[in-house]
Write an enzyme that holds these catalytic residues in place. Structure first.
Site, PDB file in Angstrom:
ATOM      1  NE  ARG A   1      -2.625   1.086   3.619  1.00  0.00           N
ATOM      2  CZ  ARG A   1      -3.509   1.168   4.622  1.00  0.00           C
ATOM      3  NH1 ARG A   1      -4.804   1.324   4.354  1.00  0.00           N
ATOM      4  NH2 ARG A   1      -3.112   1.066   5.871  1.00  0.00           N
TER       5      ARG A   1
ATOM      6  CG  ASP B   1      -4.403   2.572  10.796  1.00  0.00           C
ATOM      7  OD1 ASP B   1      -5.380   3.189  11.275  1.00  0.00           O
ATOM      8  OD2 ASP B   1      -4.486   1.908   9.740  1.00  0.00           O
TER       9      ASP B   1
END
Length: 540
Positions: free
Chosen positions: A168, A449
């Site tokens: 990603r 996150d």
């Protein structure tokens, strides 16, 4: 200055000199030339698309509603087109593990028993120069089975059949400010994608896999078209077979939920499906609909996958993907084992089981976990309810999701004093850790996150903006929150690896956000300059 690097004309790098390993493997003259070429070819379009985001936000602030696009109605109604078949190794994705690209994490994730590993340069990664460059080295070595190492007497080794690797890159909104091309910062997306693809694409195919990606934070199908154009260009640049790249798009912004089919269509020769990026989706919902008190949310723990707007989004995503024969991936279970308390641990794992059972029965083709201990739990549930490699045959033709369904503000719950404090604690803990160089942070037995901190940030702003009250009757104002910030900051400063200076930066930033007319788009953009002594310090 990274003076040891041979940069192409017009490129300058303002960063610590990388290791000789990074220079020889990753930041080669040829790779840097490729990055400069990507920038010169595609950055003008990227800037236009980012400007369009600002235009859409201004329209929403002025009362315009999100809607399905009339201009692309024919794409949605055309039942004939399909996306590309799965790439080698992506036929069965029932459990995916995610995490940053440090060497230990890469080995543990690839050997976790999950079908795939999404190596993350985005929300679970703090984009220090060392993290970004060393992460590329770690993936380069993992692909070539050269990553094994020893730490404190413990051997870390890849298994014989590791998980399939996906990467990603950062979203379109983030720059890589340490690299300038013709006086402009390089796109973080192009840096992360470009280095990984240029250095590894041919090797991946030789080993029976391919260059596979997760694409974050998109808000419009034309942003997907830009990725597709970059894929096509990049393949031709290195003389690579067209259509070998695969990309899964995270539907984690509410504008993207109104353009799922269009996003798949733009990427159809390279698409590997869509993913429910649930936490960022909640953040986007609050941020995009910020101008109306109607969309004030209760405690974030009450905004579950079963509230109306989240349930509608999930149903539409599954229906859309299966209509076009690609994977509809479920969301993250962020729980981590609770050692020393069997009762609490079993309660947490029960939540994971319930979440995964909901996903597989809804028709998802796979799911995410953040910790290796959750892989077997998720795998057992998908094995039980999904005997084949996927569920494309579950078309969900019963689903009829309207524009209003996707923004339905009905969310049961309350704003509690505990919820306010937990948002402050999470925002401070995460931001201070992120500035310290750690983007994947355990908070209350959850592996968090940036999305968690973003929800906390915009909720606190929203509650202050609209004078919300807690269920105890307290009006939420900046002055009310100030002492709570002080108390929580003292607690966070005691966490190992986090400095008091970084906590103070986080507290100052969060407090400043409360009084803004509108919250900033992304805390990661705001705090970038705090990461590196080579970057100019911006005003927070």
């Amino acid at each position: 200055m990274a003076s040891s690097l041979q940069t192409p004309t017009g490129m300058s790098i303002r960063a610590e000199s990388p290791s000789s390993e990074a220079t020889s493997k990753i930041l080669t003259p040829e790779a840097l030339k490729f990055l400069a070429t990507l920038h010169r070819t595609f950055n003008p379009v990227r800037k236009q698309l980012l400007a369009n985001r600002d235009k859409v936000q201004a329209e929403l602030d002025n009362g315009k509603h999100l809607h399905f696009l009339h201009s692309t109605q024919k794409i949605r109604e055309d039942v004939a087109w399909r996306c590309a078949p799965p790439g080698p190794g992506l036929e069965d994705r029932r459990v995916e593990i995610t995490g940053p690209t440090d060497r230990k994490m890469v080995i543990n994730a690839l050997g976790s028993g999950a079908k795939t590993f999404m190596a993350d340069f985005e929300d679970s990664n703090s984009p220090t120069w060392n993290n970004m460059v060393n992460g590329q080295v770690n993936l380069y070595d993992a692909i070539r089975r050269q990553i094994d190492f020893e730490l404190n007497g413990k051997q870390y080794k890849l298994p014989e059949n590791p998980a399939v690797l996906l990467v990603r890159p950062r979203g379109w909104h983030l720059d890589e400010p340490r690299i300038q091309v013709d006086g402009e910062p390089l796109s973080g997306s192009m840096f992360d994608f470009g280095l990984y693809f240029f250095n590894n694409a041919h090797e991946l195919v030789k080993r029976g896999s391919g260059p596979y990606f997760y694409l974050p934070k998109m808000e419009h199908h034309l942003e997907a078209r830009l990725w597709n154009d970059i894929f096509t260009f990049s393949a031709a640049y290195i003389r690579f077979p067209y259509g070998t790249i695969r990309a899964t798009v995270l539907i984690e912004t509410i504008p993207a939920a109104f353009q799922m089919e269009e996003i798949l269509y733009e990427l159809r020769d390279h698409s590997a499906g869509l993913n429910c990026g649930r936490w960022d989706y909640i953040f986007s919902y609050i941020k995009k609909l910020r101008a109306s008190k109607t969309y004030v949310m209760p405690d974030r723990t009450d905004v579950t996958m079963t509230v109306p707007f989240m349930e509608a989004y999930v149903k539409l995503l599954i229906q859309t993907c299966h209509k076009r024969k690609v994977a509809a991936m479920g969301g993250m279970s962020a729980q981590i084992p609770i050692k020393g308390d069997d009762t609490a641990n079993e309660k947490a794992m029960s939540k994971v089981r319930a979440d995964k059972e909901r996903e597989v029965k809804a028709g998802h083709d796979g799911t995410w976990v953040a910790h290796p201990a959750l892989v077997k739990i998720a795998m057992d549930i998908f094995d039980k309810h999904m005997p084949g490699p996927h569920q494309y045959h579950i078309r969900r033709e019963d689903v009829r999701v309207t524009e209003q369904d996707l923004v339905n503000p009905s969310v049961p719950g309350a704003i509690t004093d505990k919820g306010v404090r937990e948002n402050i604690s999470a925002a401070l803990s995460y931001c201070a850790a992120w500035i310290s160089g750690n983007g994947c942070v355990p908070i209350n037995f959850l592996m968090e996150d940036a999305a968690t901190a973003e929800i906390a940030r915009v909720q606190l702003w929203q509650w202050v903006k609209y004078g919300s009250k807690t269920d105890s009757g307290k009006t939420i104002t900046s002055s009310h929150l100030g002492p709570i910030f002080d108390e929580e900051a003292q607690k966070v400063a005691k966490i190992a690896g986090i400095s008091t200076d970084h906590v103070n930066v986080a507290k100052g930033y969060m407090m400043a956000q409360l009084s803004k007319q509108w919250p900033s788009d992304f805390l990661t953009s705001d705090l970038y300059a705090q990461l590196d002594s080579n970057l100019p310090k911006g005003k927070l």
